[in-house]
Scaffold this motif. Sequence first.
Motif, PDB file in Angstrom:
ATOM      1  N   GLU A 130       0.823  -1.219   0.000  1.00  0.00           N
ATOM      2  CA  GLU A 130       0.000   0.000   0.000  1.00  0.00           C
ATOM      3  C   GLU A 130       0.856   1.268   0.000  1.00  0.00           C
ATOM      4  OE1 GLU A 130      -3.846  -2.054   2.164  1.00  0.00           O
ATOM      5  OE2 GLU A 130      -2.731  -0.536   3.278  1.00  0.00           O
ATOM      6  N   LYS A 131       1.998   1.206   0.659  1.00  0.00           N
ATOM      7  CA  LYS A 131       2.890   2.370   0.771  1.00  0.00           C
ATOM      8  C   LYS A 131       3.544   2.686  -0.578  1.00  0.00           C
ATOM      9  CE  LYS A 131       4.323   5.246   3.879  1.00  0.00           C
ATOM     10  NZ  LYS A 131       3.315   6.134   4.483  1.00  0.00           N
ATOM     11  N   GLY A 132       3.785   1.629  -1.367  1.00  0.00           N
ATOM     12  CA  GLY A 132       4.347   1.843  -2.703  1.00  0.00           C
ATOM     13  C   GLY A 132       5.854   1.713  -2.730  1.00  0.00           C
ATOM     14  N   ILE A 133       6.431   2.077  -3.885  1.00  0.00           N
ATOM     15  CA  ILE A 133       7.876   1.877  -4.099  1.00  0.00           C
ATOM     16  C   ILE A 133       8.663   2.593  -3.015  1.00  0.00           C
ATOM     17  CG2 ILE A 133       9.801   2.259  -5.717  1.00  0.00           C
ATOM     18  CD1 ILE A 133       7.697   2.215  -7.959  1.00  0.00           C
ATOM     19  N   GLY A 134       9.623   1.883  -2.442  1.00  0.00           N
ATOM     20  CA  GLY A 134      10.433   2.502  -1.391  1.00  0.00           C
ATOM     21  C   GLY A 134      11.447   1.526  -0.846  1.00  0.00           C
ATOM     22  N   GLU A 135      12.052   1.921   0.271  1.00  0.00           N
ATOM     23  CA  GLU A 135      13.037   1.060   0.929  1.00  0.00           C
ATOM     24  C   GLU A 135      12.480   0.673   2.288  1.00  0.00           C
ATOM     25  OE1 GLU A 135      17.403   2.004   0.328  1.00  0.00           O
ATOM     26  OE2 GLU A 135      16.480   3.988   0.241  1.00  0.00           O
ATOM     27  N   TYR A 136      12.678  -0.587   2.657  1.00  0.00           N
ATOM     28  CA  TYR A 136      12.105  -1.086   3.912  1.00  0.00           C
ATOM     29  C   TYR A 136      13.107  -1.971   4.648  1.00  0.00           C
ATOM     30  CZ  TYR A 136       7.819   0.361   1.543  1.00  0.00           C
ATOM     31  OH  TYR A 136       6.869   1.093   0.874  1.00  0.00           O
ATOM     32  N   ILE A 137      13.244  -1.711   5.934  1.00  0.00           N
ATOM     33  CA  ILE A 137      14.028  -2.607   6.801  1.00  0.00           C
ATOM     34  C   ILE A 137      13.003  -3.541   7.444  1.00  0.00           C
ATOM     35  CG2 ILE A 137      15.478  -2.744   8.875  1.00  0.00           C
ATOM     36  CD1 ILE A 137      16.380   0.192   8.153  1.00  0.00           C
ATOM     37  N   ILE A 138      13.232  -4.838   7.313  1.00  0.00           N
ATOM     38  CA  ILE A 138      12.231  -5.812   7.748  1.00  0.00           C
ATOM     39  C   ILE A 138      12.725  -6.572   8.987  1.00  0.00           C
ATOM     40  CG2 ILE A 138      10.890  -7.848   7.034  1.00  0.00           C
ATOM     41  CD1 ILE A 138      10.175  -5.279   5.458  1.00  0.00           C
ATOM     42  N   ALA A 139      11.980  -6.420  10.092  1.00  0.00           N
ATOM     43  CA  ALA A 139      12.358  -7.090  11.342  1.00  0.00           C
ATOM     44  C   ALA A 139      11.445  -8.294  11.572  1.00  0.00           C
ATOM     45  CB  ALA A 139      12.295  -6.115  12.509  1.00  0.00           C
ATOM     46  N   THR A 140      11.650  -9.313  10.762  1.00  0.00           N
ATOM     47  CA  THR A 140      10.988 -10.615  10.966  1.00  0.00           C
ATOM     48  C   THR A 140      11.725 -11.648  10.129  1.00  0.00           C
ATOM     49  OG1 THR A 140       8.862 -11.756  11.136  1.00  0.00           O
ATOM     50  CG2 THR A 140       9.176 -10.427   9.169  1.00  0.00           C
ATOM     51  N   GLU A 141      11.257 -12.888  10.154  1.00  0.00           N
ATOM     52  CA  GLU A 141      11.935 -13.971   9.437  1.00  0.00           C
ATOM     53  C   GLU A 141      12.063 -13.640   7.949  1.00  0.00           C
ATOM     54  OE1 GLU A 141      13.002 -18.258   8.757  1.00  0.00           O
ATOM     55  OE2 GLU A 141      11.999 -16.763   7.506  1.00  0.00           O
ATOM     56  N   THR A 142      13.195 -14.013   7.352  1.00  0.00           N
ATOM     57  CA  THR A 142      13.472 -13.570   5.985  1.00  0.00           C
ATOM     58  C   THR A 142      12.631 -14.286   4.907  1.00  0.00           C
ATOM     59  OG1 THR A 142      15.396 -15.007   6.132  1.00  0.00           O
ATOM     60  CG2 THR A 142      15.796 -12.646   6.308  1.00  0.00           C
ATOM     61  N   GLY A 143      11.844 -15.303   5.290  1.00  0.00           N
ATOM     62  CA  GLY A 143      10.931 -15.922   4.322  1.00  0.00           C
ATOM     63  C   GLY A 143       9.980 -14.905   3.707  1.00  0.00           C
ATOM     64  N   VAL A 144       9.628 -13.855   4.445  1.00  0.00           N
ATOM     65  CA  VAL A 144       8.680 -12.852   3.920  1.00  0.00           C
ATOM     66  C   VAL A 144       9.291 -12.031   2.779  1.00  0.00           C
ATOM     67  CG1 VAL A 144       7.349 -12.534   6.058  1.00  0.00           C
ATOM     68  CG2 VAL A 144       9.261 -11.043   5.602  1.00  0.00           C
ATOM     69  N   PHE A 145      10.628 -12.113   2.627  1.00  0.00           N
ATOM     70  CA  PHE A 145      11.237 -11.338   1.541  1.00  0.00           C
ATOM     71  C   PHE A 145      10.744 -11.824   0.176  1.00  0.00           C
ATOM     72  CE2 PHE A 145      14.657  -8.578   3.273  1.00  0.00           C
ATOM     73  CZ  PHE A 145      14.374  -8.785   4.613  1.00  0.00           C
ATOM     74  N   HIS A 146      10.396 -13.098   0.083  1.00  0.00           N
ATOM     75  CA  HIS A 146       9.936 -13.628  -1.212  1.00  0.00           C
ATOM     76  C   HIS A 146       8.635 -12.948  -1.669  1.00  0.00           C
ATOM     77  CE1 HIS A 146       9.360 -16.160  -4.598  1.00  0.00           C
ATOM     78  NE2 HIS A 146       8.283 -16.732  -4.080  1.00  0.00           N
ATOM     79  N   PRO A 147       7.539 -13.006  -0.848  1.00  0.00           N
ATOM     80  CA  PRO A 147       6.327 -12.294  -1.302  1.00  0.00           C
ATOM     81  C   PRO A 147       6.542 -10.783  -1.395  1.00  0.00           C
ATOM     82  CG  PRO A 147       6.026 -13.199   0.921  1.00  0.00           C
ATOM     83  CD  PRO A 147       7.290 -13.781   0.385  1.00  0.00           C
ATOM     84  N   LEU A 148       7.349 -10.221  -0.497  1.00  0.00           N
ATOM     85  CA  LEU A 148       7.571  -8.763  -0.537  1.00  0.00           C
ATOM     86  C   LEU A 148       8.205  -8.369  -1.873  1.00  0.00           C
ATOM     87  CD1 LEU A 148       8.916  -8.028   3.077  1.00  0.00           C
ATOM     88  CD2 LEU A 148       6.874  -7.013   2.034  1.00  0.00           C
ATOM     89  N   GLN A 149       9.277  -9.085  -2.255  1.00  0.00           N
ATOM     90  CA  GLN A 149       9.998  -8.737  -3.478  1.00  0.00           C
ATOM     91  C   GLN A 149       9.175  -9.058  -4.723  1.00  0.00           C
ATOM     92  OE1 GLN A 149      13.547  -7.303  -2.901  1.00  0.00           O
ATOM     93  NE2 GLN A 149      12.315  -6.385  -4.508  1.00  0.00           N
ATOM     94  N   LYS A 150       8.411 -10.162  -4.646  1.00  0.00           N
ATOM     95  CA  LYS A 150       7.587 -10.574  -5.801  1.00  0.00           C
ATOM     96  C   LYS A 150       6.476  -9.548  -6.068  1.00  0.00           C
ATOM     97  CE  LYS A 150       5.134 -14.749  -7.172  1.00  0.00           C
ATOM     98  NZ  LYS A 150       4.647 -16.047  -6.715  1.00  0.00           N
ATOM     99  N   GLU A 151       5.852  -9.091  -4.980  1.00  0.00           N
ATOM    100  CA  GLU A 151       4.736  -8.152  -5.153  1.00  0.00           C
ATOM    101  C   GLU A 151       5.202  -6.708  -5.343  1.00  0.00           C
ATOM    102  OE1 GLU A 151       1.790  -8.726  -2.022  1.00  0.00           O
ATOM    103  OE2 GLU A 151       2.027 -10.898  -2.240  1.00  0.00           O
ATOM    104  N   ASN A 152       6.462  -6.425  -4.967  1.00  0.00           N
ATOM    105  CA  ASN A 152       6.965  -5.044  -5.053  1.00  0.00           C
ATOM    106  C   ASN A 152       8.357  -5.065  -5.690  1.00  0.00           C
ATOM    107  OD1 ASN A 152       4.794  -3.822  -3.118  1.00  0.00           O
ATOM    108  ND2 ASN A 152       5.670  -5.540  -2.002  1.00  0.00           N
ATOM    109  N   PRO A 153       8.432  -5.415  -6.993  1.00  0.00           N
ATOM    110  CA  PRO A 153       9.759  -5.617  -7.603  1.00  0.00           C
ATOM    111  C   PRO A 153      10.640  -4.371  -7.604  1.00  0.00           C
ATOM    112  CG  PRO A 153       7.991  -5.706  -9.253  1.00  0.00           C
ATOM    113  CD  PRO A 153       7.322  -5.670  -7.919  1.00  0.00           C
ATOM    114  N   ASP A 154      10.052  -3.183  -7.508  1.00  0.00           N
ATOM    115  CA  ASP A 154      10.871  -1.969  -7.558  1.00  0.00           C
ATOM    116  C   ASP A 154      11.257  -1.451  -6.175  1.00  0.00           C
ATOM    117  OD1 ASP A 154      10.852  -1.917 -10.354  1.00  0.00           O
ATOM    118  OD2 ASP A 154       8.808  -1.086 -10.324  1.00  0.00           O
TER     119      ASP A 154
END
Length: 303
Positions: free
Chosen positions: A221-245
């Motif tokens: 919802e926030k859109g293209i940007g940079e994010y520091i993620i404080a949880t298990e790195t498995g979530v990087f897959h859906p995050l990167q897939k849904e927000n490639p930029d």
Amino acid sequence: MNRSEKICRWKQEKDVVLLAHYYVDKAVQEVADFVGDSYALAKTAVSVSQKNILFAGVSFMGESAKLLNPDKHVYMVDGTAGCPMADMVDAEQVRRMREKYPQAAVVCYVNSSAKVKAESDVCVTSSNAVRVVGKLHQKQIYFIPDSHLGHFVAKELPDKEFLFHDGYCPTHQSIDRTSLLRAKEEHPDALTLAHPECSKEILELSDFVGSTADIIRFAGEKGIGEYIIATETGVFHPLQKENPDSRFYPVIHCQVCPDMQKSTLEKIEHMLKDLEKQPELLLDGSIMERARLPLEQMLLLAQ
Ligand code: 13P
Ligand code: SF4
């Protein structure tokens, strides 16, 4: 036929739905029929039509699926995948606290065993805990087992009186303040998104706190940007897939839940090949009857 193709074919032939948590390996997420957070997985488990559920996650997730679907056959991709936090409270401790505080509602994080659920009034997940606890009529709340999630909920509900257990998730606990401050310095434009299982000092430094699904939704919802993620790195897959930029950074390099990583494509292939011969997840009948109630109560109150 490659391994993924075989898995897809066997799922259909053997009437199996493969459910996976966001923390499992990305190759496993890709072959799953549904990937979600604990709440979405519990809700999905009650609506699937297949007679067999294969779970890529940890034992409490498979147990919840079985409790909500006693007539279905539930299998774990790896039956040894547990949750160390769930093991930090036992049924006897809950019974003793009930005797001491008879007017308190026992609120049980879904990361718990069926035996502990059987002693509880209502379950919660990280995505519905504030809503569910807010709807309880009891003023006093005994929150088990996660102390960090408990304190996060307590802060949102100042009219309630909380008693906490001292459980924690080793993976989220290892995300430390010094590393987060360093990550923020390295990525000054990044927003920090944290899971409520992180410690208070991490949550205080975060821009958003929510379940795995909430974190994924927020970044979208926030859109293209940079994010520091404080949880298990498995979530990087859906995050990167849904927000490639967008760019996603971990706080530390080992934000990994070893038990979630036990679900692999090889094991899924092995399970599906001879499903009839694999051990089913089974629970004691009397425990099942009592442990189902707090889960059903959660599904009702979380609506
Ligand atoms: P979610 O409910 O956010 O999926 O979290 C489950 C979990 O085990 C977090 O460590
Ligand atoms: Fe349990 Fe933590 Fe793993 Fe979640 S990440 S399953 S709370 S050990």
